[in-house]
Design an enzyme around this catalytic site. Structure first.
Site: not given
Ligand code: HPA
Length: 267
Positions: A24, A55, A77, A79-80, A107, A204-205, A228, A239
């Site tokens: 990201s 992306h 991902h 989650y997609e 990220a 998340m990746s 963050n 995000h």
């Protein structure tokens, strides 16, 4: 897979050193590839399609610092809604196209209390907390059924990245990346758990890509951008902030990776 390989070879991907997965907000590195050839994911037979903001969803191929690279601007991902097979397909593709190494970037939220927003972290190890494993199913290719993960992230690459960061005066933290499925961010309680379990950063990746890259014999370098502080360590998470932080660190990020690619002796 076969169709994608044939298509990309036919369209000029003949040699490859490094596969680059750009997280990201970090996709700009691929804009520095010389004489670039672009392949939008939706034009590649057998390729999934990316949906997340920030992306671009394309492969960029060409020379970077004298090496052949294939960059992913945007990754897939879990989650997609993609299967783990789809999430990791580009890694196997890079291997099939001749890559000896992958550089995986992301990220991430900082869990280690020493980390500051906007710092980079060398990934030295990982915790797969996605609840699944991309190697579940028939054993694919020539890799072992039970691959060793003792040194998933290449040790020599870790040393060179630390050395290069020092030379360039770029602060490079180091630590363990813990991969969650997402897409909800973690709760403060989950972050306390992550810290107890030994995580320095969460995201998340990456963890599945690392498992597959390790399985197919690719050398792996991993870099997180701490966009963050993790949940409970700052007010709220969003995000937008992730993308804004990558904007600020991308100059350092690009210099670090480019110098690494330049200095890495593999041809
Ligand atoms: N958690 C999970 N994924 C992330 C974060 C986070 O805090 N920041 C960027 N990606």
């Amino acid at each position: 897979m076969k169709e994608a390989v044939t298509f990309l070879k036919k369209h000029g991907i003949q040699a490859l050193d490094f596969g680059l997965v750009l997280g990201s907000g970090l996709g700009e590195l691929a804009d520095e590839i010389e004489d670039a050839a672009y392949f939008d994911y939706h034009t590649i037979p057998g390729f999934p399609i990316s949906t997340v903001e920030g992306h671009k969803g394309r492969l960029v191929y060409g020379k970077l610092m004298g090496k052949w690279v294939l960059g992913m601007q945007g990754r897939f991902h879990y989650y997609e809604g993609y299967s783990m097979e789809e999430v990791t397909m580009p890694i196997r593709l890079m291997k099939k196209l001749g890559a000896h190494s992958v550089i995986l970037t992301n990220a991430a939220g900082g869990v280690n209390e020493q980390f500051k927003q906007g710092e980079l972290m060398l990934i030295s190890d990982q915790i797969n907390f996605t609840g699944t494993n991309p190697l579940i199913g028939p054993n694919y290719g020539a890799g072992p059924r039970f691959p060793d993960m003792s040194r998933a992230y290449d040790q020599a690459y870790q040393h060179s990245l630390q050395r290069i960061a020092q030379k360039l005066e770029i602060k490079l933290q180091e630590g363990t990346y813990m991969g969650f499925s997402g897409p909800s961010y973690e709760t403060p309680a989950e972050i306390r758990m992550a810290r107890l379990m030994g995580a320095d950063a969460v995201g998340m990746s990456t963890v599945s890509e690392t498992i597959v890259a390790n399985h197919c014999g690719l050398r792996i370098a991993g870099i997180s951008c701490i966009t963050n502080l993790a949940a409970g360590m700052q007010e709220t998470l969003n995000h937008q902030e992730v993308v804004e932080t990558t904007e600020k660190v991308k100059a350092h990020f690009k210099r670090l990776i480019k110098t690494f690619i330049q200095e890495e002796p593999h041809k």
